[in-house]
Design an enzyme around this catalytic site. Structure first.
Site, short mmCIF file in Angstrom:
data_model
loop_
_atom_site.label_atom_id
_atom_site.label_comp_id
_atom_site.label_asym_id
_atom_site.label_seq_id
_atom_site.Cartn_x
_atom_site.Cartn_y
_atom_site.Cartn_z
N THR A 1 -22.24 15.15 16.36
CA THR A 1 -23.63 14.92 15.99
C THR A 1 -24.36 16.24 16.19
O THR A 1 -23.71 17.28 16.43
CB THR A 1 -24.26 13.78 16.84
N VAL B 1 -24.75 11.25 9.24
CA VAL B 1 -25.31 12.59 9.27
C VAL B 1 -26.13 12.72 10.55
O VAL B 1 -26.94 11.85 10.87
CB VAL B 1 -26.21 12.85 8.05
N CYS B 2 -25.90 13.78 11.30
CA CYS B 2 -26.72 14.09 12.46
C CYS B 2 -26.78 12.91 13.42
O CYS B 2 -25.76 12.35 13.82
CB CYS B 2 -28.10 14.53 11.98
N THR B 3 -27.97 12.47 13.78
CA THR B 3 -28.13 11.39 14.76
C THR B 3 -27.80 10.01 14.20
O THR B 3 -27.86 9.02 14.93
CB THR B 3 -29.56 11.38 15.32
N GLY B 4 -27.42 9.94 12.94
CA GLY B 4 -26.89 8.69 12.41
C GLY B 4 -25.65 8.25 13.18
O GLY B 4 -25.30 7.07 13.17
#
Length: 322
Positions: free
Chosen positions: A128, A108-111
């Site tokens: 991202t 998720v996102c910056t993961g």
């Protein structure tokens, strides 16, 4: 029905929303399915609590170091602590290890930065948060970063855009596992949009204003938005702006990250998407109003932009809104 083991990886300064979007969606699926279908656990280094970026504390249920497979799904959340997580040999190493014991992996996102550091995005398309897509591409040139979609699936690895895009990704996983009816039920109970296609843009170009420093680009964009049915070729736009096609293209690339032709095509597709869900106009009328000329040209542009046909988009989005 087998219960699917899902582990969500958290770390210091992780995003509480990232965690909640994934875990809440899967737990809703447990509540509304015929039987519980997911065993959801949050894992963190040392198994200790993590202080999220908001300052609130979340207690991990598992030490990341002691998690073993097989897992159905491994999810790495994002958050302002992603830099430290992606630079941590322990976090990256355990994510890499667990990926080999998981049916699918997601971020998720910056993961996505953690997945990239683990080598799990090499040779794959990934996304991202739009604000950090350029940074991900610069750090990991082996990853085909696409800043546009809400989420992407490339083989057994999925990545999503920022924060609440986790809802869209997780709903898609629920649908994949259990069918569309449960996914729709979960979305209704979460009172969320059902269900944005993964290829839908993270941020509409109609709210992503060009740099205020360039009035020529702003004027041209405003002209495009108000004259979608007109001749919006690069030559016509350059003529109206009083510059060469080459100069206009250079300005668009600098301030908007796309050529005039691509900007026009995306603006027309977004306008068509709005008309599809807000009116009962036939495809031919929508195509004409938005400058596509024919329904077939509209269909091709829509497939390129959203990954589904206009008729399918109208059906799914009206179901979601109604």
């Amino acid at each position: 029905m087998d219960v699917r083991r899902v582990v969500v990886v958290a770390y210091e300064a992780a995003s509480l929303l990232d965690l909640a979007c994934v875990t809440s969606t899967l737990e809703e699926a447990n509540w509304h399915g015929a039987a519980p279908c997911y065993e959801v656990r949050v894992a963190a280094p040392g198994g200790s609590s993590v202080t999220c970026g908001t300052g609130l504390t979340v207690q991990a249920q598992l030490p990341l170091e002691r998690v073993t497979g097989p897992l159905d799904t491994l999810v790495v959340c994002g958050g302002i602590g992603f830099e430290d997580a992606a630079a941590s040999p322990a976090v990256v190493g355990h994510v890499r290890r667990l990926s080999r014991e998981s049916r699918r992996v997601a971020s998720v996102c910056t993961g996505a930065f953690v997945l990239a550091a683990a080598g799990l995005l090499d040779g794959r398309r990934a996304t991202t948060h739009w604000r950090l897509a350029g940074e991900l591409a610069a750090r990991h040139p082996e990853v085909a970063v696409d800043p546009g979609p809400i989420f992407l699936r490339d083989g057994d690895v999925a990545t999503s855009a920022g924060v609440t895009a986790a809802l869209d990704l997780t709903l898609a996983l629920v649908e994949e596992d259990n069918g569309p009816e449960l996914s729709r039920t979960v979305a209704r109970h979460l009172v969320t949009y059902l269900q944005r296609p993964g290829n839908q843009a993270q941020m509409s170009m109609f709210v992503a204003a060009p740099s205020p420093a360039d009035t020529l680009v702003k004027r041209t964009v405003e002209h495009i938005g108000g004259h979608l049915a007109d001749d919006l070729s690069t030559a016509a736009l350059a003529g109206a702006a009083g510059v060469s096609e080459r100069h206009l293209t250079r300005l668009f690339l600098r301030h908007l990250g796309r050529t005039p032709g691509r900007y026009v095509r995306q603006a027309r597709a977004e306008a068509a998407a709005h008309l599809l869900t807000s009116t009962s106009l036939p495809m031919s009328s929508i195509a004409a109003r938005c400058g596509f000329g024919t329904a077939e040209t509209l269909r091709q542009a829509f497939l390129d932009r959203y990954g589904i046909s206009p008729s399918r988009y109208r059906l799914t989005q009206r179901s979601a809104l109604g």
